[in-house]
Design a protein around this motif. Structure first.
Motif, PDB file in Angstrom:
ATOM      1  N   THR A  38      41.224  44.299  37.695  1.00  0.00           N
ATOM      2  CA  THR A  38      41.911  44.479  38.978  1.00  0.00           C
ATOM      3  C   THR A  38      41.405  43.449  39.979  1.00  0.00           C
ATOM      4  N   ILE A  39      42.342  42.691  40.539  1.00  0.00           N
ATOM      5  CA  ILE A  39      42.007  41.654  41.513  1.00  0.00           C
ATOM      6  C   ILE A  39      42.613  42.027  42.865  1.00  0.00           C
ATOM      7  N   ALA A  40      41.773  42.252  43.856  1.00  0.00           N
ATOM      8  CA  ALA A  40      42.245  42.547  45.213  1.00  0.00           C
ATOM      9  C   ALA A  40      42.426  41.233  45.958  1.00  0.00           C
ATOM     10  N   ILE A  41      43.627  41.029  46.487  1.00  0.00           N
ATOM     11  CA  ILE A  41      43.909  39.818  47.260  1.00  0.00           C
ATOM     12  C   ILE A  41      44.101  40.230  48.713  1.00  0.00           C
ATOM     13  N   ILE A  42      43.123  39.857  49.537  1.00  0.00           N
ATOM     14  CA  ILE A  42      43.139  40.223  50.957  1.00  0.00           C
ATOM     15  C   ILE A  42      43.799  39.083  51.711  1.00  0.00           C
ATOM     16  N   SER A  56      52.664  43.167  37.181  1.00  0.00           N
ATOM     17  CA  SER A  56      51.206  43.156  37.268  1.00  0.00           C
ATOM     18  C   SER A  56      50.687  43.744  38.572  1.00  0.00           C
ATOM     19  N   ILE A  57      51.533  44.459  39.300  1.00  0.00           N
ATOM     20  CA  ILE A  57      51.122  45.041  40.574  1.00  0.00           C
ATOM     21  C   ILE A  57      50.267  46.283  40.334  1.00  0.00           C
ATOM     22  N   TRP A  58      49.118  46.320  40.986  1.00  0.00           N
ATOM     23  CA  TRP A  58      48.220  47.475  40.880  1.00  0.00           C
ATOM     24  C   TRP A  58      48.863  48.714  41.468  1.00  0.00           C
ATOM     25  N   ASN A  59      48.509  49.884  40.956  1.00  0.00           N
ATOM     26  CA  ASN A  59      48.922  51.126  41.617  1.00  0.00           C
ATOM     27  C   ASN A  59      47.762  52.112  41.624  1.00  0.00           C
ATOM     28  N   THR A 100      51.877  35.724  48.068  1.00  0.00           N
ATOM     29  CA  THR A 100      52.649  35.478  46.847  1.00  0.00           C
ATOM     30  C   THR A 100      52.170  34.206  46.158  1.00  0.00           C
ATOM     31  N   MET A 101      51.910  33.174  46.924  1.00  0.00           N
ATOM     32  CA  MET A 101      51.441  31.916  46.343  1.00  0.00           C
ATOM     33  C   MET A 101      50.065  32.099  45.701  1.00  0.00           C
ATOM     34  N   ILE A 102      49.150  32.775  46.412  1.00  0.00           N
ATOM     35  CA  ILE A 102      47.813  32.993  45.876  1.00  0.00           C
ATOM     36  C   ILE A 102      47.879  33.841  44.608  1.00  0.00           C
ATOM     37  N   ALA A 103      48.662  34.908  44.652  1.00  0.00           N
ATOM     38  CA  ALA A 103      48.806  35.770  43.486  1.00  0.00           C
ATOM     39  C   ALA A 103      49.392  34.999  42.308  1.00  0.00           C
ATOM     40  N   TRP A 104      50.293  34.129  42.600  1.00  0.00           N
ATOM     41  CA  TRP A 104      50.953  33.326  41.580  1.00  0.00           C
ATOM     42  C   TRP A 104      49.972  32.392  40.891  1.00  0.00           C
ATOM     43  N   LEU A 127      47.169  43.276  40.261  1.00  0.00           N
ATOM     44  CA  LEU A 127      47.017  42.639  41.564  1.00  0.00           C
ATOM     45  C   LEU A 127      47.117  43.682  42.676  1.00  0.00           C
ATOM     46  N   MET A 128      46.053  43.816  43.457  1.00  0.00           N
ATOM     47  CA  MET A 128      45.999  44.774  44.561  1.00  0.00           C
ATOM     48  C   MET A 128      46.251  44.027  45.870  1.00  0.00           C
ATOM     49  N   SER A 129      47.327  44.365  46.548  1.00  0.00           N
ATOM     50  CA  SER A 129      47.717  43.671  47.778  1.00  0.00           C
ATOM     51  C   SER A 129      47.183  44.409  49.004  1.00  0.00           C
TER      52      SER A 129
END
Length: 208
Positions: A38-42, A56-59, A100-104, A127-129
């Motif tokens: 799990t990758i959290a993108i702040i 790939s979206i975290w829930n 979106t760019m970073i996650a990509w 991916l944790m947004s």
């Protein structure tokens, strides 16, 4: 480019940077990983239905979506997919597209006939947004630290902070949050900036 051309992703031929970074040599040393990472993108808003990201979206499995109840008692109501610390809600009204760019870059689904390929296609990524930026492209210390702590409390393995000096004000609160993450063996990745202004691929500049 032989290794990249094994995928059917549309723009994989543009991922020449893989070779400059010795990605393929590094890939040989990385074991297969059957666990979910799990990758959290702040950052800011994500295009959650992007074809390279949507699977790939975290829930938050402890929360029930849409019932307006804090099922897991963590003070965040309906934080099933993400949380907006600016609005203190699960609102994802688009502001920018940086997340979106970073996650990509971090994780793009490979072999789906769309856009780019991921460098480690056999890993399972979520991916944790966590949204902290507001309209003028700045984030408060309170929101960013809260997001770091949220990622820790929700078992993120990696936390990505693509912030630069104009986007936040440093305080000791960051030290406390980062130490807490380190104590739990969570990897924190911080941006180095985009300081190469020469536009010359033969010239390397330290952007840190």
């Amino acid at each position: 480019m032989k290794a990249l051309n094994k995928t059917d992703d549309t723009f994989v031929y543009k991922q020449y940077y893989m070779y400059y970074l010795n990605i393929f040599d590094a890939r040989k040393k990385i074991p297969n990983n059957d666990n979910i990472v799990t990758i959290a993108i702040i950052d800011d808003w994500i295009k959650f239905d992007h074809p390279d990201l949507k699977n790939s979206i975290w829930n938050n499995s402890f929360e029930k979506l849409g019932n307006w109840i804090d099922d897991d008692k963590n003070w965040y109501i309906d934080d099933y997919y993400w949380w907006n610390f600016v609005k203190n809600s699960n609102d994802i009204t688009p502001i920018w597209s940086h997340w979106t760019m970073i996650a990509w870059i971090i994780w793009a689904t490979s072999n789906n006939n769309e856009w780019m390929a991921w460098i480690i296609p056999n890993w399972k990524i979520r991916l944790m947004s966590l949204i902290v930026f507001w309209d003028d492209w700045k984030a408060t210390t309170k929101d960013t630290v809260s997001a770091i702590n949220y990622a820790i409390d929700n078992w993120a393995d990696i936390i990505n902070l693509s912030l630069w000096w104009e986007q936040y004000e440093y305080t000791a609160d960051y030290d406390k949050a980062i130490k807490r993450a380190n104590d739990k063996w969570i990897v924190i990745v911080a941006a180095a900036g985009n300081g190469d202004e020469t536009k010359d691929p033969k010239v390397w500049i330290d952007t840190t």
